[in-house]
Design a protein around this motif. Structure first.
Motif, short mmCIF file in Angstrom:
data_model
loop_
_atom_site.label_atom_id
_atom_site.label_comp_id
_atom_site.label_asym_id
_atom_site.label_seq_id
_atom_site.Cartn_x
_atom_site.Cartn_y
_atom_site.Cartn_z
N ALA A 32 -4.31 82.62 9.62
CA ALA A 32 -5.11 82.17 11.85
C ALA A 32 -3.47 83.06 12.16
O ALA A 32 -3.62 83.54 13.05
N ILE A 190 -8.91 84.94 14.12
CA ILE A 190 -8.27 84.92 13.37
C ILE A 190 -7.83 86.07 12.33
O ILE A 190 -9.14 87.03 12.04
N TYR A 193 -10.34 89.01 13.11
CA TYR A 193 -11.64 89.22 13.48
C TYR A 193 -11.68 88.15 14.22
O TYR A 193 -10.82 87.25 15.02
N VAL A 209 -19.04 85.84 12.26
CA VAL A 209 -17.86 86.68 11.90
C VAL A 209 -17.98 87.84 12.88
O VAL A 209 -18.81 88.58 12.35
N GLY A 236 -5.31 77.99 8.49
CA GLY A 236 -6.44 78.67 9.05
C GLY A 236 -6.67 78.01 10.47
O GLY A 236 -6.59 77.68 11.18
N ALA A 248 -12.27 77.81 8.45
CA ALA A 248 -11.66 80.21 8.50
C ALA A 248 -10.83 80.23 7.81
O ALA A 248 -9.37 80.32 8.37
N THR A 249 -10.46 81.24 6.75
CA THR A 249 -9.33 81.25 6.00
C THR A 249 -9.19 82.59 5.99
O THR A 249 -9.97 83.19 5.78
N LEU A 250 -8.00 83.08 5.80
CA LEU A 250 -7.98 84.58 5.67
C LEU A 250 -7.25 85.29 3.85
O LEU A 250 -6.50 84.70 3.90
N GLU A 254 -10.24 89.04 3.97
CA GLU A 254 -11.38 89.34 4.74
C GLU A 254 -11.30 88.11 5.12
O GLU A 254 -11.06 86.49 4.61
N VAL A 255 -12.52 87.27 5.95
CA VAL A 255 -12.35 85.78 6.37
C VAL A 255 -13.31 85.01 5.41
O VAL A 255 -14.26 85.74 5.11
#
Length: 410
Positions: A32, A190, A193, A209, A236, A248-250, A254-255
């Motif tokens: 994040a 995040i 996004y 998202v 995240g 939510a993580t990258l 991408e999320v």
């Protein structure tokens, strides 16, 4: 200033796909936290050898003061409308005035580069207002010079994403502003996004998202009944749901959305707000009269810590000793072992009058070596050494009520 008149419901109609599976992320990527080649530096700021820690207080008339925790000097930063609550990302203070939020730059911040840190100090400033109606929910990342900051106004139903890099230059710039129906929603940044809740029946019911221009990302949507409470951890971005948490993580830019359900058979109420030390994976939240919920975002687990008395706030230090701090309803600060639930120590009733009379908002903030607590009715800010039997290490008398408190420079 960018304003998108389209409603969020209309925009998401073209991309609404229910989450079919759970994503996973590698441990402790700065999911994040946007990256920067400048390591958090901005023009005019001085880099320091230690964090320039301070506490910012707001009094009942809107006077903003900053107490330097190193030399104990106090500076008046300016005036704002009377605030109902305040939050921070460690640099900026976002004060909710009911008809928009006031943004204050404390001029102090830490850049978390995962394996090391950079510390900066610049001139503080009152940056201005972000218009909106009703209570505002603010969500931040751990970066004060890049990325975005999310604001949702419950009264007007507007989802706003602010440009944090612009804030570092003294400007308030909206990446997007999207109209929805009035309800208690959330906008969580995040990376490049933002997670934005969608309402159903007047409450937040799902999360989608959007990119930084407010356009939905197809296929990245998840149910999240009664979504309330958000925090960014080392792992995240988290949003609380009725049945657990949405993480939510990258992953590869991408999320990915992942559910962390509450333990089966639990009867403890869900968390509606999270608190913890910056840059750590574990956060805490109230579990009604059952005690404290701990959410470990690295391990994707919940732990319920029973507490033998009513509490009004809880925060996770997430240090080697796994300290958890709680503010009891009688004004005492409790130090709890997060692994066993054992009560390690407690203070005297420090803010009993404030809690009994509703004078201001006593707030317990945890840092690595100390905790801070404001007593509006007591006209004092306490510094607590929680690792040393909850010893009161310093007491700062205030000339007016410190109605709201946040810590900056961290």
């Amino acid at each position: 200033m960018l304003h998108r008149p389209a409603t969020l419901t209309t925009m998401l109609a073209i991309a609404a796909v229910t989450l079919a599976g759970c994503g996973s992320a590698d441990a402790d990527a700065t999911a994040a936290t946007p990256t920067s080649t400048g390591h958090g530096a901005v023009a005019g700021a001085s880099e320091l050898s230690e964090p320039p820690l301070a506490v910012v207080t707001i009094d009942p008339d809107g006077l903003v003061r900053q107490l330097d925790l190193l030399d104990e000097s106090v500076a008046e930063l300016g005036d704002m409308p009377t605030a109902s609550r305040a939050s921070t990302d460690g640099r900026y203070v976002f004060a909710d005035a009911g008809e928009g939020i006031s943004v204050i730059d404390s001029g102090r911040w830490t850049w978390d580069h995962v394996d090391h840190f950079h510390y900066y100090r610049a001139e503080p400033a009152m940056l201005g207002e972000v218009p909106g109606r009703g209570p505002a929910t603010v969500a931040t990342t751990s970066s004060s010079t890049t990325g975005s900051t999310g604001v949702f106004f419950a009264g007007s139903g507007e989802a706003v994403l602010l440009d944090t890099a612009a804030l570092s230059k003294g400007e308030i710039v909206e990446r997007f502003r999207i109209e929805t129906e009035p309800y208690e929603g959330i906008v969580v940044p995040i990376g490049s996004y933002a997670l934005v809740t969608q309402p159903h029946g007047g409450v937040a019911a799902s999360v989608s998202v959007l990119d930084e221009e407010g356009m939905p990302q197809p296929g990245v949507t998840a149910d999240c009944a009664d979504a309330r409470g958000t925090v960014t951890t080392r792992v995240g971005a988290v949003i609380g749901c009725a049945d657990g948490a949405l993480l939510a993580t990258l992953v590869d830019g991408e999320v990915e959305l992942e559910r962390i359900p509450y333990p089966a058979g639990t009867t403890a109420p869900p968390v509606t707000g999270f608190a913890g030390r910056d840059g750590r994976p574990t956060v805490a939240g109230l579990a009604g009269d059952h005690g404290i919920w701990l959410l470990d975002t690295r391990e994707r687990t919940w732990t319920l810590l029973p507490v033998d008395r009513p509490i009004v706030q809880a925060t996770a230090v997430d240090d080697e000793a796994q300290h958890v701090l709680a503010l009891a309803a009688d004004g005492r600060v409790l130090v709890i072992d997060g692994a066993t639930g054992e009560l390690l120590s407690e203070t005297e009733p420090l803010v009993a009058e404030s809690l009994a009379t509703g004078a201001g908002s006593p707030t317990l903030v945890a840092d690595q070596p100390r905790a801070y607590l404001n007593g509006p009715a007591e006209n004092v800010v306490y510094e607590i050494d929680f690792a040393d039997a909850a010893r009161i290490s310093r007491t700062f008398a205030t000339s007016t009520q410190p109605t709201h408190l946040v810590e900056t420079g961290r």
